[in-house]
Design an enzyme around this catalytic site. Structure first.
Site, PDB file in Angstrom:
ATOM      1  N   ARG A 146       0.834  -1.206   0.000  1.00 35.60           N
ATOM      2  CA  ARG A 146       0.000   0.000   0.000  1.00 35.60           C
ATOM      3  C   ARG A 146       0.867   1.255   0.000  1.00 35.60           C
ATOM      4  NH1 ARG A 146      -4.560   0.197   4.525  1.00 35.60           N
ATOM      5  NH2 ARG A 146      -2.762   0.676   5.832  1.00 35.60           N
ATOM      6  N   LYS A 196      -2.740   6.366   1.486  1.00 36.45           N
ATOM      7  CA  LYS A 196      -2.594   6.749   2.896  1.00 36.45           C
ATOM      8  C   LYS A 196      -1.622   7.923   2.980  1.00 36.45           C
ATOM      9  CE  LYS A 196      -2.807   4.379   7.275  1.00 36.45           C
ATOM     10  NZ  LYS A 196      -4.258   4.457   7.518  1.00 36.45           N
ATOM     11  N   GLU A 200     -16.521   6.263   4.145  1.00 37.29           N
ATOM     12  CA  GLU A 200     -15.865   5.788   5.367  1.00 37.29           C
ATOM     13  C   GLU A 200     -15.786   6.928   6.368  1.00 37.29           C
ATOM     14  OE1 GLU A 200     -11.609   5.019   5.256  1.00 37.29           O
ATOM     15  OE2 GLU A 200     -11.463   5.906   3.266  1.00 37.29           O
TER      16      GLU A 200
HETATM   17  C1  PLP Z   1      -5.372   3.693   7.678  1.00 36.22           C
HETATM   18  C2  PLP Z   1      -6.765   4.014   7.282  1.00 36.22           C
HETATM   19  C3  PLP Z   1      -7.821   3.084   7.427  1.00 36.22           C
HETATM   20  C4  PLP Z   1      -7.631   1.742   8.086  1.00 36.22           C
HETATM   21  O1  PLP Z   1      -6.760   0.907   7.384  1.00 36.22           O
HETATM   22  P1  PLP Z   1      -6.085  -0.362   8.110  1.00 36.22           P
HETATM   23  O2  PLP Z   1      -5.134  -0.866   7.092  1.00 36.22           O
HETATM   24  O3  PLP Z   1      -7.167  -1.309   8.411  1.00 36.22           O
HETATM   25  O4  PLP Z   1      -5.441   0.163   9.354  1.00 36.22           O
HETATM   26  C5  PLP Z   1      -9.072   3.449   6.985  1.00 36.22           C
HETATM   27  N1  PLP Z   1      -9.308   4.653   6.441  1.00 36.22           N
HETATM   28  C6  PLP Z   1      -8.333   5.578   6.291  1.00 36.22           C
HETATM   29  C7  PLP Z   1      -8.669   6.881   5.677  1.00 36.22           C
HETATM   30  C8  PLP Z   1      -7.037   5.288   6.715  1.00 36.22           C
HETATM   31  O5  PLP Z   1      -6.086   6.211   6.561  1.00 36.22           O
END
Ligand code: PLP
Length: 355
Positions: A94, A196, A232
């Site tokens: 990622r 991210k 989300e």
């Molecule tokens: C990091 C993150 C998540 C959760 O991802 P995981 O890999 O499960 O920790 C969900 N939404 C956003 C916007 C994030 O930055």
């Protein structure tokens, strides 16, 4: 306070003397961090260092044009005293995707995993003991250190991984939270919502501070294009449970949901281990009242149950209520955390032991 049983073994006796169950979620300066710098078109060999401070130029790209991305994962002590991380290969992958989208040089996936191993091994005394509920949070971060004045990608970068112990996310059990439908947007259609990057968080801070002032724990963001579909929250994906016990996972047609590793793991656990029906599809806000449970999922809390959504004063209350996590979320939560802590057999490749 949780009573911690001290296990036999040499290094375990040298664990830091912390009140593990009560350390909260804040930064503590651990002993070592991993640093690699990118210059002249390549990443250097990388090294562990004790220096937690960074000195960069006032003209560093990260400070002006926000070239930065990060990751988050955890290291745990298992019941039998091993130290493990959960699917670090997916974090590595990622971060490559994030870097590519921001025109940063990707840090190679195999080196990412090796760096996680090195930094966790070097901070073993900071890994909270099994049963304390605490974990070691691992934070890889990458940012532009090279000078830029005209708008362009920098030519120098730093990749760094540091760790900090974090307390149990839920003290005294997972209490359902109340969330609101936000009037702000998190991510533009076909923008950067699926990587991210810190930039996605900078503009969510006003929205979360406002939501907290209004008494809500989190914001649920809708798709920015039509404001019709559930996307989300600021930092966690969303999952729902149907009346007949199936799992429904919102998908985005505009590629603006972050691909949560927790959510992808829950989908696998639901389908392959618990034999549940799983639908991954766009989910309209208007159909949410038909669901009986809702949860937020991410590395920090694994699953955080939602009892109610406030949509501009109108409440959507889930059948699971405000006292406890619903039965389906509980089963998913127990199975996934069991896999992580080594009490439930893990699918091939999910548990990465640190030697
Ligand atoms: C990091 C993150 C998540 C959760 O991802 P995981 O890999 O499960 O920790 C969900 N939404 C956003 C916007 C994030 O930055």
């Amino acid at each position: 306070m949780i009573h911690i049983h001290v296990l036999e073994g040499d290094w375990k006796m040298s664990k830091k003397n912390l009140d593990w169950a009560n350390i909260g979620f804040s930064y503590m300066v651990a002993d070592k961090r991993y640093v690699s710098n990118y210059k002249d078109g390549k990443w250097d060999d990388g090294t562990l260092t004790e220096n937690s401070m960074i000195t960069i130029s006032e003209d560093a790209g990260v400070l002006h044009y926000a070239q930065e991305c990060f990751e988050g994962l955890k290291a745990y002590e298992t019941e039998d005293g091993r130290i493990v991380t959960f699917r670090p290969d997916l974090n590595a992958k990622r971060m490559v995707d994030s870097a590519n989208r921001l025109e940063m040089p990707p840090f190679p996936e195999d080196r990412f995993i090796k760096a996680v191993e090195e930094v966790v091994a070097a901070n073993k005394d900071w890994v909270p003991p099994y049963g304390s509920g605490a974990t070691l949070y691992v934070r890889p971060v990458m940012f532009a250190t090279g000078n830029v004045i005209g708008v362009k990608p920098a030519d120098e970068y730093q990749f760094r991984i540091f760790v900090t112990p974090v307390g149990p996310y839920f003290k005294g059990g997972a209490k359902p939270i109340v969330v609101k439908i936000s009037d702000f947007d998190r991510a533009a259609p076909h923008g950067t919502g699926n990587i991210k990057a810190g930039l996605n968080y900078a503009m969510s801070l006003h929205a979360i501070v406002t939501a907290h002032e209004e008494g809500f724990a989190e914001n649920v963001y809708l798709d920015a294009e039509s404001r019709t579909y559930i996307e989300e929250t600021g930092g966690a994906n969303i999952i729902f449970v149907t009346k007949d016990g199936g799992l429904v996972v919102p998908q985005s047609h505009t590629d603006s949901i972050l691909p949560s590793i927790t959510r992808r793991s829950i989908v696998y656990v639901a389908r392959e281990i618990l034999g549940m029906k799983v639908e991954e599809r766009p989910v309209k806000l208007s159909e949410v009242p038909e669901f009986v449970e809702m949860g937020l999922c991410g590395t920090a809390a694994v699953i955080s149950p939602v009892g109610k959504i406030n949509d501009h004063g109108k409440e959507i209350c889930f059948a699971s209520g405000m006292d406890d996590m619903g039965p389906v979320m509980k089963k998913l939560y127990d199975t996934l955390t069991g896999i992580q802590m080594g009490t439930v057999p893990a699918p091939e490749g999910w548990i990465h032991e640190i030697k």
